[in-house]
Design a protein around this motif. Sequence first.
Motif, mmCIF file in Angstrom:
data_model
loop_
_atom_site.group_PDB
_atom_site.id
_atom_site.type_symbol
_atom_site.label_atom_id
_atom_site.label_comp_id
_atom_site.label_asym_id
_atom_site.label_seq_id
_atom_site.Cartn_x
_atom_site.Cartn_y
_atom_site.Cartn_z
ATOM 1 N N THR A 69 1.111 -1.425 -0.146
ATOM 2 C CA THR A 69 -0.151 -0.012 0.406
ATOM 3 C C THR A 69 0.628 1.206 0.140
ATOM 4 O O THR A 69 0.814 1.766 -0.951
ATOM 5 C CB THR A 69 -0.885 -0.202 1.266
ATOM 6 O OG1 THR A 69 -2.138 -1.224 1.072
ATOM 7 C CG2 THR A 69 -1.295 1.086 1.276
ATOM 8 N N TYR A 70 1.908 1.380 0.681
ATOM 9 C CA TYR A 70 2.707 2.412 0.931
ATOM 10 C C TYR A 70 4.201 2.813 -0.249
ATOM 11 O O TYR A 70 4.207 3.612 -0.502
ATOM 12 C CB TYR A 70 3.246 2.444 2.834
ATOM 13 C CG TYR A 70 2.196 2.794 3.864
ATOM 14 C CD1 TYR A 70 2.049 4.071 3.928
ATOM 15 C CD2 TYR A 70 2.111 1.503 4.256
ATOM 16 C CE1 TYR A 70 1.123 4.468 4.910
ATOM 17 C CE2 TYR A 70 0.904 2.258 5.237
ATOM 18 C CZ TYR A 70 0.610 3.298 5.274
ATOM 19 O OH TYR A 70 -0.204 4.088 6.338
ATOM 20 N N LYS A 71 4.054 1.550 -0.365
ATOM 21 C CA LYS A 71 4.815 1.641 -2.152
ATOM 22 C C LYS A 71 4.200 2.554 -3.194
ATOM 23 O O LYS A 71 4.705 3.070 -3.825
ATOM 24 C CB LYS A 71 5.980 0.620 -2.400
ATOM 25 C CG LYS A 71 6.372 -0.519 -1.396
ATOM 26 C CD LYS A 71 7.015 -1.398 -1.967
ATOM 27 C CE LYS A 71 8.628 -2.483 -1.341
ATOM 28 N NZ LYS A 71 9.116 -3.385 -1.402
ATOM 29 N N GLU A 72 2.401 2.361 -3.144
ATOM 30 C CA GLU A 72 2.276 2.863 -3.756
ATOM 31 C C GLU A 72 1.891 4.173 -4.109
ATOM 32 O O GLU A 72 1.767 4.414 -4.565
ATOM 33 C CB GLU A 72 0.573 1.634 -4.148
ATOM 34 C CG GLU A 72 0.852 0.289 -4.961
ATOM 35 C CD GLU A 72 -0.623 -0.102 -4.897
ATOM 36 O OE1 GLU A 72 -1.460 0.850 -4.756
ATOM 37 O OE2 GLU A 72 -0.883 -1.628 -4.847
ATOM 38 N N ILE A 73 1.813 4.387 -3.082
ATOM 39 C CA ILE A 73 0.655 5.754 -2.118
ATOM 40 C C ILE A 73 2.625 6.474 -2.721
ATOM 41 O O ILE A 73 2.336 7.696 -3.321
ATOM 42 C CB ILE A 73 0.773 5.805 -0.689
ATOM 43 C CG1 ILE A 73 -0.995 4.869 -0.679
ATOM 44 C CG2 ILE A 73 0.325 7.214 0.018
ATOM 45 C CD1 ILE A 73 -1.188 4.912 0.582
ATOM 46 N N PHE A 74 3.517 6.379 -2.344
ATOM 47 C CA PHE A 74 4.873 7.115 -2.557
ATOM 48 C C PHE A 74 5.246 6.678 -3.567
ATOM 49 O O PHE A 74 6.213 7.520 -3.638
ATOM 50 C CB PHE A 74 5.480 6.836 -1.051
ATOM 51 C CG PHE A 74 5.155 7.678 0.526
ATOM 52 C CD1 PHE A 74 4.530 8.319 0.251
ATOM 53 C CD2 PHE A 74 5.649 6.543 1.114
ATOM 54 C CE1 PHE A 74 4.411 8.639 1.939
ATOM 55 C CE2 PHE A 74 4.848 6.268 2.366
ATOM 56 C CZ PHE A 74 3.966 8.255 2.258
ATOM 57 N N ASN A 75 5.289 5.628 -4.889
ATOM 58 C CA ASN A 75 5.783 5.598 -5.873
ATOM 59 C C ASN A 75 7.238 5.362 -5.440
ATOM 60 O O ASN A 75 8.026 6.076 -6.045
ATOM 61 C CB ASN A 75 5.864 6.640 -6.402
ATOM 62 C CG ASN A 75 5.605 6.402 -8.073
ATOM 63 O OD1 ASN A 75 5.967 5.417 -8.983
ATOM 64 N ND2 ASN A 75 5.920 6.946 -8.824
ATOM 65 N N VAL A 76 7.509 4.262 -4.913
ATOM 66 C CA VAL A 76 8.616 3.803 -4.101
ATOM 67 C C VAL A 76 9.046 2.733 -4.234
ATOM 68 O O VAL A 76 7.619 1.214 -4.373
ATOM 69 C CB VAL A 76 9.195 4.725 -2.750
ATOM 70 C CG1 VAL A 76 9.242 5.852 -3.033
ATOM 71 C CG2 VAL A 76 8.627 3.978 -1.703
ATOM 72 N N THR A 77 10.002 1.908 -4.469
ATOM 73 C CA THR A 77 10.147 -0.076 -4.935
ATOM 74 C C THR A 77 10.950 -0.126 -3.276
ATOM 75 O O THR A 77 10.990 -1.362 -3.731
ATOM 76 C CB THR A 77 11.134 0.182 -5.501
ATOM 77 O OG1 THR A 77 12.082 0.710 -6.420
ATOM 78 C CG2 THR A 77 10.149 0.412 -6.880
#
Length: 215
Positions: A145-153
């Motif tokens: 969820t947070y990877k998607e929201i922050f657009n990081v990997t």
Amino acid sequence: MINFLHLKNQFDSFDGIKIVSFINQERSILVLFDFDAKVAINGANFLIDHQIHLEIPINYPNELPIVFESGEKKIKNFPHINPDNKGTFCLGTELDIRRKMRPDYSLSKYISIIAEFLGTYEYYNKYKVFPYGDRTHGNLGILETYKEIFNVTIIQQVLNLMEVDKLKNKFRNKKCPCNSGLKIKNCHWSTLDTILSDPLEHAQMRKDYILLKGR
């Protein structure tokens, strides 16, 4: 704090719902209802017909409801039933749910999320695939969820951004915690501001950070 009579009047007005029982308990309101409606999922229409047990905490929306199928269990072999003794529905991570319900946390939105879940089950049962992709359970799902929201990997990028507890104008020209090399005003300022300015999402991120930090 939710009001029992107001909540019951809301449920009486929802299409496709027939209340079986409505019980006011010390810490929650228990609603048992028949859900009979048509749901469109990814261009396909499905009829849903389930008896639903919904527990709405008195302190809603600080705490989110739990929901599961009551009576005859029609949902079988579905990955998004939690492995607890009630077979609660996994409707998404708590932040996923909160972002779908903002800004007013109307319970009609929560009913829509339940309807989407039941429709997704029918879609999966028919086509053997998920219509919109799949979220992993547990902490991995929270991380996704947070990877998607922050657009990081990278996990450390997520944790660095989740550590931010407040934003002040004097921070705007500092380097972004995601280590992109950009100033935070040109990177994750807007995304963080959206979460931190909403007390419920902010509190959820604090809770999720503790879970991920101790993973």
